[in-house]
Design a protein around this motif. Structure first.
Motif, short mmCIF file in Angstrom:
data_model
loop_
_atom_site.label_atom_id
_atom_site.label_comp_id
_atom_site.label_asym_id
_atom_site.label_seq_id
_atom_site.Cartn_x
_atom_site.Cartn_y
_atom_site.Cartn_z
N VAL A 34 -98.81 -1.36 -87.97
CA VAL A 34 -98.20 -2.64 -88.34
C VAL A 34 -96.70 -2.49 -88.58
CG1 VAL A 34 -98.20 -4.53 -90.04
CG2 VAL A 34 -100.36 -3.45 -89.35
N ALA A 35 -96.32 -1.41 -89.25
CA ALA A 35 -94.90 -1.25 -89.59
C ALA A 35 -94.56 0.22 -89.79
CB ALA A 35 -94.56 -2.04 -90.85
N ALA A 36 -93.33 0.55 -89.43
CA ALA A 36 -92.75 1.87 -89.70
C ALA A 36 -91.32 1.63 -90.17
CB ALA A 36 -92.76 2.74 -88.44
N ILE A 37 -90.98 2.18 -91.33
CA ILE A 37 -89.69 1.87 -91.95
C ILE A 37 -88.96 3.14 -92.36
CG2 ILE A 37 -88.58 0.74 -93.93
CD1 ILE A 37 -90.82 -1.32 -93.87
N GLU A 38 -87.65 3.14 -92.10
CA GLU A 38 -86.76 4.21 -92.51
C GLU A 38 -85.84 3.68 -93.61
OE1 GLU A 38 -85.61 7.72 -90.45
OE2 GLU A 38 -87.55 7.43 -91.43
N LEU A 39 -85.69 4.44 -94.69
CA LEU A 39 -84.78 4.10 -95.77
C LEU A 39 -83.74 5.21 -95.89
CD1 LEU A 39 -87.41 3.00 -98.42
CD2 LEU A 39 -86.06 1.50 -96.96
N LYS A 40 -82.47 4.84 -95.86
CA LYS A 40 -81.38 5.81 -95.90
C LYS A 40 -80.37 5.43 -96.97
CE LYS A 40 -82.88 8.18 -92.36
NZ LYS A 40 -83.40 9.56 -92.56
N SER A 41 -79.53 6.40 -97.34
CA SER A 41 -78.42 6.12 -98.25
C SER A 41 -77.21 6.91 -97.80
CB SER A 41 -78.80 6.47 -99.69
OG SER A 41 -79.02 7.87 -99.83
N HIS A 42 -76.05 6.46 -98.21
CA HIS A 42 -74.79 7.14 -97.87
C HIS A 42 -73.84 6.97 -99.04
CE1 HIS A 42 -71.49 7.95 -94.64
NE2 HIS A 42 -71.34 8.69 -95.72
#
Length: 246
Positions: A101-109
């Motif tokens: 249903v969903a695939a999510i990437e969470l990033k920070s900088h």
């Protein structure tokens, strides 16, 4: 069925507080142990800095009709097949009745270095998207509707990310949109183009200063790349999946 956005603004503020708080806590733990990573890496190695946003995503799934779906966060369960590489670990994967249903990437900088890290984040985001969509085309996930593929990045709102940046391109001119654009603006352009080129269902960038550890303050750079657009798009996708079962 009306979409439930799970009071995302309040939860996003709490997520931002946790983001900065967890970074500071990870750094203090390293200092106490006498083992300190270089630069900003000391605040990253704790590994839970973006958990507040994961909690928001989990609630959106629950409130929009897929509370019975399998939501995975552990490394062994967020690994999906790729096309250009065998597998890729995502930050969160939603599975329902055997469908992705969903695939999510969470990033920070977080600064002070924005130049090299921006290029690395850009190349990573593009490559990851190309990989999963090519795998989807080749039926790596079976015959199913297109999943929601999301990319969200939290960027420090600071002098280094706000100031205009000059580029050199000896033989051909840089696209006008990038000329003199700050790194925050470049992330906004990146996210807009990731969506326009259908590399991601939704891509969002939000800026936040270090002082937001107490306030949870954050800013959206444009309507298209704002957190509201991301949350609304995701909630709609979840509701559509739930409607297939009615």
């Amino acid at each position: 069925m009306a979409l439930d956005l799970a009071d995302y603004e309040i939860k996003a503020q709490e997520a931002i507080k946790a983001f900065w708080g967890n970074r500071a806590l990870a750094k203090k733990k390293q200092e106490a142990a006498g083992k300190i990573d270089q630069g900003e890496r000391a605040g990253v190695t704790g590994g839970k800095n973006l958990d507040g946003f994961i909690s928001l995503i989990l609630e959106l799934v629950q409130k929009n009709g897929l509370g019975h779906a399998d939501i995975h966060r552990r490394k062994a369960l967020v690994t999906l097949p790729g096309f250009f590489r065998p597998t890729k670990q995502w930050d969160l994967v939603v599975i329902h009745q055997g469908r992705l249903v969903a695939a999510i990437e969470l990033k920070s900088h977080v600064g002070p270095s924005f130049s090299n890290n921006f290029n690395n984040r850009t190349e990573e985001a593009i490559g990851t998207a190309q990989d999963i969509w090519t795998a989807y085309r080749e039926n790596a996930f079976g015959e199913q509707p297109r999943p929601f593929v999301g990319w969200l990045i939290v960027v420090e709102d600071a002098m280094g990310s706000q100031k205009p940046v000059r580029d050199q391109s000896t033989h051909f001119p840089v696209f006008r949109e990038f000329q003199g654009a700050s790194y925050l603006k470049r992330y906004d352009i990146l996210c807009q183009r990731l969506v326009k080129e259908q590399l991601y269902t939704s891509a969002s960038v939000i800026g936040t200063p270090r002082t937001a550890a107490e306030t949870g303050a954050y800013t959206e750079l444009s309507t298209m790349t704002g957190l509201r657009e991301f949350v609304t798009s995701f909630a709609a996708h979840i509701a559509a999946e739930a409607a297939r079962q009615e």
